[in-house]
Design an enzyme around this catalytic site. Structure first.
Site, short mmCIF file in Angstrom:
data_model
loop_
_atom_site.label_atom_id
_atom_site.label_comp_id
_atom_site.label_asym_id
_atom_site.label_seq_id
_atom_site.Cartn_x
_atom_site.Cartn_y
_atom_site.Cartn_z
CB THR A 73 -0.99 0.00 1.19
OG1 THR A 73 -1.88 -1.10 1.04
CG2 THR A 73 -1.82 1.23 1.46
CG ASP A 244 -2.94 -0.08 -3.02
OD1 ASP A 244 -3.85 -0.63 -3.55
OD2 ASP A 244 -2.64 -0.12 -1.98
#
Length: 438
Positions: A73, A244
């Site tokens: 992330t 992401d």
């Protein structure tokens, strides 16, 4: 003669429409970047998603995009907002760590720690602010930090106990962002949602629970589209929706032999520090003089484990040239988590695996006044979202590794006409009248 005169008039309008420095509003449209954490590239293929389907006709869809090699992330989001490879921006993991002091902080504990994020690569918020724009971050990773002492104009950071899946709150967040654009005249806003990542981890990607959260995301996109119309932003707001990293199902005993590194090496005697038990990517700092011993112990330990010395990391990974990368790097094959001393059965799905794996690829959608309609883009690297955003905002990019050639084909052909001045209806009317009189 008639066409030449009209051309002269048009050029004159363009020249005289340029804003005067300090006295007139810039002419570029506003931009909203939305990230849905862990939205794999094909998650909408087994769910009824009428709003996402509509966006394909109303805007741009990429077949998929490739995140940076550390498919986590924080590293991936920071690559998007800086346009820099991980080795350049230095956010090499979800956890903030110090391999000398043995400090480890969880992802959410890092969100306001500027010393983790501020490594010389300026995120777009700051670059845009330095060029006169007004920017905001709503939960986006990195938005709560300072960069050379400069903060994002408006920043909201997720609390530790923040729920990821509250659909009512999702809509309230959109309402807040719409107010930022309309009532406070923000130019660039990033908005982050923690799903479908959370569901993917908890129950796995190939589940009904994941399909339900994708349907919820689709309803939220529908609410966004309505909110844009309601707030009269359809002609002045561009929107990019992306993610992401993807998600894959974790392989478990007895179907496979899982990777437990303590079966092959003694952590107490050989390692000083490790970052393991977080998906398919891990790092080890051996004790002084023990690098070769750790490498030899793990090199051929498990058929689904790849081990690199730092100096052996392939250049196309783009993360080796950073001091935060440890001496030994480990990558599991798709679905094989790296367990250190014990096998944890918490996550049914995970990421952190090679960005070449299709399960790690992510989505890209875009729509608004500057984007083509019904345009299918070939795949590209997420690093190239940055120069696209700079072009949309009229911002001179900071040094970056992205390529505008990956994305500029999705913009309208006349995007650069007249210095990207949007000629008003009244000016067009004048031109039409002049045409009839000539």
């Amino acid at each position: 003669m008639k066409s030449e005169l009209l051309l002269l008039i048009a050029v004159s309008l363009c020249v005289h429409s340029k804003p005067l420095s300090g006295t007139a509003k810039r002419t570029f449209n506003k931009l909203l970047l939305i990230s849905f954490d862990g939205f794999r590239w094909n998650y909408d293929e087994d769910v009824d998603t009428p709003n996402m389907d509509a966006l394909v006709k109303e805007g741009v869809k990429a077949k998929y995009i490739t995140p940076p090699m550390i498919t986590m992330t924080s590293p991936s989001h920071f690559t998007t907002i800086t346009g820099r490879w991980i080795e350049d921006h230095g956010v090499v993991h979800n956890m903030m760590f110090n391999s000398t002091s043995l400090l480890k902080l969880t992802h959410k504990a890092t969100l306001k720690r500027s010393e983790w994020w501020d490594n010389g690569a300026l995120p777009l918020w700051i670059t845009a602010q330095n060029q006169g724009l007004k920017t905001a971050s709503f939960f986006y990773p990195g938005g709560g930090a300072n960069y050379s002492g400069q903060a994002v104009d408006r920043s909201l950071v997720e609390a530790f106990d923040h729920p990821d899946d509250n659909e009512t709150e999702w809509r309230q967040n959109i309402d807040t962002v719409m107010d930022w654009f309309t009532k406070e005249d923000f130019d660039f806003v990033t908005l982050y949602y923690g799903e479908p990542d959370n569901v993917g981890h908890m129950v796995g990607p190939e589940t009904n629970e994941r399909r339900k959260i994708i349907a919820q995301i689709d309803r939220t996109i529908g609410y966004l589209r309505e909110a844009i119309q309601k707030n009269s932003l359809a002609n002045s707001l561009n929107v990019i929706i992306t993610s992401d990293h993807g998600m894959t199902t974790i392989k478990k005993n007895p179907d496979v032999k899982e990777i437990k590194l303590s079966e092959y090496m003694n952590f107490l005697t050989l390692t000083h520090f490790d970052l393991l038990d977080y998906g398919g990517f891990g790092m080890i700092r051996p004790r002084k003089g023990q690098e070769q011993a750790v490498y030899d112990a793990l090199k051929n330990a498990h058929p689904n484990l790849t081990v690199y010395k730092k100096e052996e990391i392939p250049e196309n990974f783009h993360f080796a040239k950073n001091s935060r990368i440890q001496d030994i790097v480990l990558i599991g094959d798709l679905g094989f988590n790296l367990n250190s001393r014990f096998i944890f059965y918490v996550n049914k799905g995970d990421h952190g695996f090679s960005n070449e794996e299709m399960d790690m690829k992510t989505i890209f959608r875009a729509f608004g006044p500057d984007f083509k309609k019904n345009y299918l883009s070939e795949p590209f690297n997420s690093i190239s979202i940055y120069p696209l955003m700079c072009k949309l905002l009229g911002v001179k990019p900071a040094p970056n590794n992205g390529s505008l050639s990956d994305t500029e084909g999705m913009l309208l052909e006349n995007f650069d006409a007249c210095g990207r001045i949007h000629i008003s209806v009244s000016l067009l009317t004048i031109m039409t009248l002049l045409s009839s009189l000539i």
